[in-house]
Design a protein around this motif. Sequence first.
Motif, PDB file in Angstrom:
ATOM      1  N   ASN A 123       0.813  -1.221   0.000  1.00 52.12           N
ATOM      2  CA  ASN A 123       0.000   0.000   0.000  1.00 52.12           C
ATOM      3  C   ASN A 123       0.847   1.272   0.000  1.00 52.12           C
ATOM      4  OD1 ASN A 123      -2.525   1.157  -0.282  1.00 52.12           O
ATOM      5  ND2 ASN A 123      -2.768   1.496   1.899  1.00 52.12           N
ATOM      6  N   SER A 124       2.119   1.163  -0.396  1.00 49.41           N
ATOM      7  CA  SER A 124       2.945   2.361  -0.541  1.00 49.41           C
ATOM      8  C   SER A 124       2.774   2.913  -1.951  1.00 49.41           C
ATOM      9  CB  SER A 124       4.419   2.031  -0.275  1.00 49.41           C
ATOM     10  OG  SER A 124       4.901   1.113  -1.232  1.00 49.41           O
ATOM     11  N   LYS A 125       3.139   4.151  -2.128  1.00 46.31           N
ATOM     12  CA  LYS A 125       3.041   4.857  -3.405  1.00 46.31           C
ATOM     13  C   LYS A 125       1.624   4.814  -4.000  1.00 46.31           C
ATOM     14  CE  LYS A 125       7.737   3.437  -4.445  1.00 46.31           C
ATOM     15  NZ  LYS A 125       8.496   2.511  -5.233  1.00 46.31           N
ATOM     16  N   PRO A 126       0.600   5.146  -3.218  1.00 43.92           N
ATOM     17  CA  PRO A 126      -0.758   5.141  -3.776  1.00 43.92           C
ATOM     18  C   PRO A 126      -0.969   6.288  -4.762  1.00 43.92           C
ATOM     19  CG  PRO A 126      -0.785   6.015  -1.554  1.00 43.92           C
ATOM     20  CD  PRO A 126       0.634   5.575  -1.831  1.00 43.92           C
ATOM     21  N   THR A 127      -1.623   5.988  -5.870  1.00 42.70           N
ATOM     22  CA  THR A 127      -1.985   7.016  -6.849  1.00 42.70           C
ATOM     23  C   THR A 127      -3.434   6.813  -7.257  1.00 42.70           C
ATOM     24  OG1 THR A 127      -1.217   5.673  -8.703  1.00 42.70           O
ATOM     25  CG2 THR A 127       0.361   7.232  -7.787  1.00 42.70           C
ATOM     26  N   ALA A 128      -4.149   7.905  -7.431  1.00 42.35           N
ATOM     27  CA  ALA A 128      -5.543   7.826  -7.866  1.00 42.35           C
ATOM     28  C   ALA A 128      -5.580   7.398  -9.319  1.00 42.35           C
ATOM     29  CB  ALA A 128      -6.230   9.173  -7.678  1.00 42.35           C
ATOM     30  N   ALA A 129      -6.350   6.359  -9.620  1.00 39.80           N
ATOM     31  CA  ALA A 129      -6.459   5.863 -10.994  1.00 39.80           C
ATOM     32  C   ALA A 129      -7.641   6.518 -11.717  1.00 39.80           C
ATOM     33  CB  ALA A 129      -6.598   4.347 -11.009  1.00 39.80           C
ATOM     34  N   PHE A 130      -8.805   6.539 -11.073  1.00 43.91           N
ATOM     35  CA  PHE A 130     -10.001   7.152 -11.661  1.00 43.91           C
ATOM     36  C   PHE A 130     -11.090   7.215 -10.605  1.00 43.91           C
ATOM     37  CE2 PHE A 130     -10.297   2.639 -12.383  1.00 43.91           C
ATOM     38  CZ  PHE A 130     -11.606   2.323 -12.070  1.00 43.91           C
ATOM     39  N   GLN A 131     -12.182   7.914 -10.941  1.00 44.17           N
ATOM     40  CA  GLN A 131     -13.358   7.987 -10.081  1.00 44.17           C
ATOM     41  C   GLN A 131     -14.561   7.473 -10.849  1.00 44.17           C
ATOM     42  OE1 GLN A 131     -12.736  12.246  -8.954  1.00 44.17           O
ATOM     43  NE2 GLN A 131     -13.321  11.439  -6.939  1.00 44.17           N
ATOM     44  N   THR A 132     -15.541   6.949 -10.125  1.00 40.26           N
ATOM     45  CA  THR A 132     -16.765   6.471 -10.741  1.00 40.26           C
ATOM     46  C   THR A 132     -17.955   6.937  -9.901  1.00 40.26           C
ATOM     47  OG1 THR A 132     -18.070   4.495 -11.313  1.00 40.26           O
ATOM     48  CG2 THR A 132     -16.441   4.241  -9.581  1.00 40.26           C
ATOM     49  N   PRO A 133     -19.069   7.261 -10.547  1.00 39.96           N
ATOM     50  CA  PRO A 133     -20.236   7.703  -9.775  1.00 39.96           C
ATOM     51  C   PRO A 133     -20.935   6.555  -9.050  1.00 39.96           C
ATOM     52  CG  PRO A 133     -20.741   7.704 -12.119  1.00 39.96           C
ATOM     53  CD  PRO A 133     -19.288   7.381 -11.991  1.00 39.96           C
ATOM     54  N   PHE A 134     -20.531   5.301  -9.326  1.00 43.69           N
ATOM     55  CA  PHE A 134     -21.135   4.136  -8.680  1.00 43.69           C
ATOM     56  C   PHE A 134     -20.115   3.489  -7.747  1.00 43.69           C
ATOM     57  CE2 PHE A 134     -22.865   4.515 -12.996  1.00 43.69           C
ATOM     58  CZ  PHE A 134     -24.177   4.822 -12.680  1.00 43.69           C
ATOM     59  N   SER A 135     -20.586   2.960  -6.637  1.00 49.33           N
ATOM     60  CA  SER A 135     -19.653   2.382  -5.666  1.00 49.33           C
ATOM     61  C   SER A 135     -19.684   0.861  -5.610  1.00 49.33           C
ATOM     62  CB  SER A 135     -19.969   2.933  -4.269  1.00 49.33           C
ATOM     63  OG  SER A 135     -21.273   2.560  -3.880  1.00 49.33           O
ATOM     64  N   GLU A 136     -20.697   0.249  -6.157  1.00 50.28           N
ATOM     65  CA  GLU A 136     -20.881  -1.196  -5.973  1.00 50.28           C
ATOM     66  C   GLU A 136     -20.253  -2.055  -7.072  1.00 50.28           C
ATOM     67  OE1 GLU A 136     -22.130  -2.741  -3.240  1.00 50.28           O
ATOM     68  OE2 GLU A 136     -21.999  -0.721  -2.430  1.00 50.28           O
ATOM     69  N   PHE A 137     -19.050  -1.729  -7.481  1.00 53.79           N
ATOM     70  CA  PHE A 137     -18.361  -2.518  -8.500  1.00 53.79           C
ATOM     71  C   PHE A 137     -17.448  -3.561  -7.872  1.00 53.79           C
ATOM     72  CE2 PHE A 137     -18.877   1.277 -11.388  1.00 53.79           C
ATOM     73  CZ  PHE A 137     -19.630   0.630 -12.335  1.00 53.79           C
ATOM     74  N   LEU A 138     -17.325  -4.699  -8.549  1.00 55.32           N
ATOM     75  CA  LEU A 138     -16.282  -5.678  -8.253  1.00 55.32           C
ATOM     76  C   LEU A 138     -15.200  -5.444  -9.297  1.00 55.32           C
ATOM     77  CD1 LEU A 138     -18.544  -8.787  -7.662  1.00 55.32           C
ATOM     78  CD2 LEU A 138     -17.391  -7.393  -5.933  1.00 55.32           C
ATOM     79  N   ILE A 139     -13.956  -5.372  -8.870  1.00 56.74           N
ATOM     80  CA  ILE A 139     -12.869  -5.006  -9.771  1.00 56.74           C
ATOM     81  C   ILE A 139     -12.031  -6.233 -10.113  1.00 56.74           C
ATOM     82  CG2 ILE A 139     -11.320  -4.343  -7.898  1.00 56.74           C
ATOM     83  CD1 ILE A 139     -10.473  -1.934  -9.652  1.00 56.74           C
ATOM     84  N   LYS A 193      -2.983  -6.168 -18.993  1.00 56.14           N
ATOM     85  CA  LYS A 193      -1.974  -5.307 -18.372  1.00 56.14           C
ATOM     86  C   LYS A 193      -2.448  -3.876 -18.138  1.00 56.14           C
ATOM     87  CE  LYS A 193       2.811  -4.136 -18.344  1.00 56.14           C
ATOM     88  NZ  LYS A 193       4.117  -4.679 -18.528  1.00 56.14           N
ATOM     89  N   ASN A 194      -3.121  -3.277 -19.098  1.00 59.14           N
ATOM     90  CA  ASN A 194      -3.554  -1.884 -18.966  1.00 59.14           C
ATOM     91  C   ASN A 194      -5.061  -1.743 -18.848  1.00 59.14           C
ATOM     92  OD1 ASN A 194      -0.932  -0.648 -19.161  1.00 59.14           O
ATOM     93  ND2 ASN A 194      -0.940  -1.310 -21.292  1.00 59.14           N
ATOM     94  N   THR A 195      -5.747  -2.828 -18.461  1.00 56.50           N
ATOM     95  CA  THR A 195      -7.207  -2.797 -18.411  1.00 56.50           C
ATOM     96  C   THR A 195      -7.733  -3.318 -17.087  1.00 56.50           C
ATOM     97  OG1 THR A 195      -7.305  -3.183 -20.801  1.00 56.50           O
ATOM     98  CG2 THR A 195      -9.314  -3.582 -19.555  1.00 56.50           C
ATOM     99  N   LEU A 196      -8.582  -2.529 -16.458  1.00 53.80           N
ATOM    100  CA  LEU A 196      -9.323  -2.971 -15.287  1.00 53.80           C
ATOM    101  C   LEU A 196     -10.750  -3.275 -15.711  1.00 53.80           C
ATOM    102  CD1 LEU A 196      -8.156  -0.340 -12.645  1.00 53.80           C
ATOM    103  CD2 LEU A 196      -7.425  -2.723 -12.828  1.00 53.80           C
ATOM    104  N   SER A 197     -11.350  -4.231 -15.056  1.00 53.00           N
ATOM    105  CA  SER A 197     -12.731  -4.617 -15.310  1.00 53.00           C
ATOM    106  C   SER A 197     -13.567  -4.216 -14.103  1.00 53.00           C
ATOM    107  CB  SER A 197     -12.782  -6.136 -15.521  1.00 53.00           C
ATOM    108  OG  SER A 197     -14.085  -6.631 -15.358  1.00 53.00           O
ATOM    109  N   LEU A 198     -14.724  -3.627 -14.354  1.00 50.92           N
ATOM    110  CA  LEU A 198     -15.642  -3.214 -13.296  1.00 50.92           C
ATOM    111  C   LEU A 198     -17.004  -3.814 -13.584  1.00 50.92           C
ATOM    112  CD1 LEU A 198     -14.612   0.526 -13.442  1.00 50.92           C
ATOM    113  CD2 LEU A 198     -14.048  -1.022 -11.567  1.00 50.92           C
ATOM    114  N   VAL A 199     -17.474  -4.689 -12.707  1.00 53.94           N
ATOM    115  CA  VAL A 199     -18.787  -5.307 -12.895  1.00 53.94           C
ATOM    116  C   VAL A 199     -19.627  -5.020 -11.662  1.00 53.94           C
ATOM    117  CG1 VAL A 199     -18.101  -7.581 -11.969  1.00 53.94           C
ATOM    118  CG2 VAL A 199     -20.018  -7.417 -13.569  1.00 53.94           C
ATOM    119  N   THR A 200     -20.899  -4.733 -11.882  1.00 55.11           N
ATOM    120  CA  THR A 200     -21.799  -4.507 -10.759  1.00 55.11           C
ATOM    121  C   THR A 200     -21.989  -5.815 -10.009  1.00 55.11           C
ATOM    122  OG1 THR A 200     -23.654  -4.833 -12.289  1.00 55.11           O
ATOM    123  CG2 THR A 200     -23.047  -2.565 -11.795  1.00 55.11           C
ATOM    124  N   ARG A 201     -22.305  -5.712  -8.734  1.00 56.87           N
ATOM    125  CA  ARG A 201     -22.529  -6.921  -7.941  1.00 56.87           C
ATOM    126  C   ARG A 201     -23.785  -7.622  -8.445  1.00 56.87           C
ATOM    127  NH1 ARG A 201     -19.227  -6.803  -3.369  1.00 56.87           N
ATOM    128  NH2 ARG A 201     -18.127  -4.826  -3.181  1.00 56.87           N
TER     129      ARG A 201
END
Length: 194
Positions: free
Chosen positions: A68-84, A89-97
């Motif tokens: 948890n060192s060197k934390p950087t903000a990646a992005f913000q989303t208006p929804f909070s209930e995502f599973l990540i 390599k350069n792609t995150l997946s966000l799916v609703t519960r």
Amino acid sequence: DASHVILKYTESETTRVVSASFSASSTQTVPLSSSLLSAVFSPFTPLKLTYLMPEGEGARAVTADPDNSKPTAAFQTPFSEFLIAWPEKNTLSLVTRPSGNVAGFLFTHNLQTRELSKLLGDILGLDVAWSKSGSRLLYSSYDPQTRLSRLFAYDPKTGKSQDLATSALASKCAFGFFNEAVVYCGIDPRPLPA
């Protein structure tokens, strides 16, 4: 590589979240915020941790080293209930519960371009499983008439789905280690209606 894990547990009625690393016969843990919503380690080198934290009505994604060192903000989303998840390599997946009563959505977030793209949407009970390479995806949906889940293969490049004509949850499936065209699933023994 099974050398790191995120643990969320209750101790004396207090929720605790830690990032743990295993080496030889020792385990090192680093506390994380108990309000953490979802977290994933990158399957790539150098190892990184990305997690979602509540922020207002939505969430903020943070990328950091496993301790948890060197934390950087990646992005913000208006929804909070995502599973990540981190399928490429350069792609995150966000799916609703998943919920059989609410339509689910799957998005990808490109870490380089910061582009958010919708892959799937308006699917009851949406549950997903990515292959190790990130080139294949399984998803399941809930059918309220039969009260069963139905399994599909999805090609992220073409956007085409194929009904696998079986009742299973995507999260109960695994892609073959040597051949991602092979899928192993724990399935519901009840036959699907014709």
